[in-house]
Design a protein around this motif. Structure first.
Motif, short mmCIF file in Angstrom:
data_model
loop_
_atom_site.label_atom_id
_atom_site.label_comp_id
_atom_site.label_asym_id
_atom_site.label_seq_id
_atom_site.Cartn_x
_atom_site.Cartn_y
_atom_site.Cartn_z
N HIS A 106 11.54 6.90 9.11
CA HIS A 106 10.13 6.53 9.21
C HIS A 106 9.93 5.14 8.62
CE1 HIS A 106 9.46 10.59 10.33
NE2 HIS A 106 8.23 10.72 9.90
N ARG A 238 -0.29 3.90 8.25
CA ARG A 238 0.22 4.79 9.27
C ARG A 238 1.73 4.89 9.14
NH1 ARG A 238 -3.38 7.77 12.03
NH2 ARG A 238 -2.06 7.75 13.87
N TYR A 240 5.39 5.60 11.16
CA TYR A 240 5.98 5.43 12.49
C TYR A 240 7.38 6.03 12.49
CZ TYR A 240 1.99 2.46 13.24
OH TYR A 240 0.69 2.01 13.36
N GLY A 247 9.94 5.18 19.61
CA GLY A 247 9.50 5.08 18.22
C GLY A 247 9.81 3.74 17.59
N THR A 250 7.42 1.17 19.02
CA THR A 250 6.08 1.32 18.46
C THR A 250 6.02 0.78 17.03
OG1 THR A 250 5.71 3.29 19.82
CG2 THR A 250 4.23 2.96 17.97
N ALA A 251 7.06 1.09 16.25
CA ALA A 251 7.11 0.58 14.88
C ALA A 251 7.18 -0.94 14.86
CB ALA A 251 8.31 1.18 14.15
N ALA A 254 3.77 -2.33 15.60
CA ALA A 254 2.88 -2.14 14.45
C ALA A 254 3.16 -3.16 13.37
CB ALA A 254 3.01 -0.73 13.91
#
Length: 279
Positions: A106, A238, A240, A247, A250-251, A254
């Motif tokens: 994460h 948040r 991720y 994933g 997206t991370a 972000a």
């Protein structure tokens, strides 16, 4: 509750290479996911870090630490007996002290000047108890996360008294056991992948251990919920999960949109979308 140590778990078969992946951080520098996690921990005033790895992975992780390898202590999970067992492998490192726990797959993007780890450590210090970061999550994502049931703590401010923990519940189980007043329908408080624990967790994991048997993190959590005050906290930020489909992408988006080159990234995205529309 002063937290001076942190543990990162990265020994799961499907997880072990994820912290080695490279991204561009908010400061515009290219870093591995591991290095970004290390920076997250250092921001909370913690500089003793243990990484739980598969046998033979230490050299790759030392290299991926990006000049911070001297801060790391490595512990091998020689037998794949689950997440709870991976944490328990670091029991000698943690000793009887409280510790910050992060998962290696994460990444976190804060919504304010303080990083997520710093927010969590400060809450644990102020409340003097174990605190797990949580994020309201739609029921369609329940197969990926542990979730909690509980109620708002006195004073509110995004803090909840935990009454029960379920690992990857079905929507039916969540509706029956994990409803939290105030959340939007179909949403539940799921783990953020970041916890601040007292030594009580290691004690509960010790009770769960049994030779070749897997050690259940969820069962240990429910044990300490019965023994001591345990809170869940919504942080300004948040999580991720870089282990799910898209994933990592997206991370990266972000991180880029939270960084100093936000305008350049947005301009590139607009241009990309415009080209698709033309086609």
């Amino acid at each position: 509750m002063e937290i001076k140590r942190a543990i990162i778990t990265a020994a799961a078969k499907a997880q072990r290479t994820l912290p080695l992946q490279t991204l561009v951080d908010r400061d515009g520098q290219t870093k591995t996911a591991l290095r970004i996690l290390i920076d997250e921990i250092l921001s909370a005033g913690i500089d003793e870090i243990c990484v739980v790895v598969c046998p033979g992975d230490q050299p790759a992780y030392s290299a991926a630490a990006g000049g911070q390898g001297s801060r790391l202590t490595f512990v091998e999970q020689t037998t794949p007996l689950g997440y709870g067992h991976a944490i328990y492998c670091a029991r000698d490192f943690a000793g009887r002290d409280p510790f910050l726990l992060l998962v290696g797959d994460h990444l976190y993007v804060s919504g304010g000047p303080k990083r997520c780890a710093q927010q969590l450590v400060e809450i644990a210090r102020a409340e003097n108890c174990a605190v797990s970061a949580v994020q309201p999550t739609h029921e369609s994502k329940l197969p990926y996360y542990g979730a909690i049931g509980g109620h708002l703590a006195s004073g509110g401010n995004g803090l909840y008294e935990i009454s029960q923990v379920l690992e990857k519940p079905t929507p039916t189980e969540a509706e029956q056991h994990l409803l939290v007043p105030g959340l939007r329908a179909g949403n539940y408080l799921c783990f953020f992948g970041m916890h601040a624990f007292t030594s009580g967790l290691m004690e509960a994991l010790a009770q769960e251990s049994g030779g070749s048997q897997q050690i259940s993190f969820t069962s240990a959590l429910n044990t300490i919920v019965r023994r001591e005050r345990c809170l869940a906290a919504e942080l300004s930020g948040r999580r991720y999960d870089i282990g799910v489909k898209y994933g990592l992408l997206t991370a990266q988006l972000a991180l880029a949109l939270a960084g100093q080159e936000r305008d350049e990234v947005l301009a590139g995205l607009v241009e990309l979308l415009a080209r698709r529309e033309v086609k």
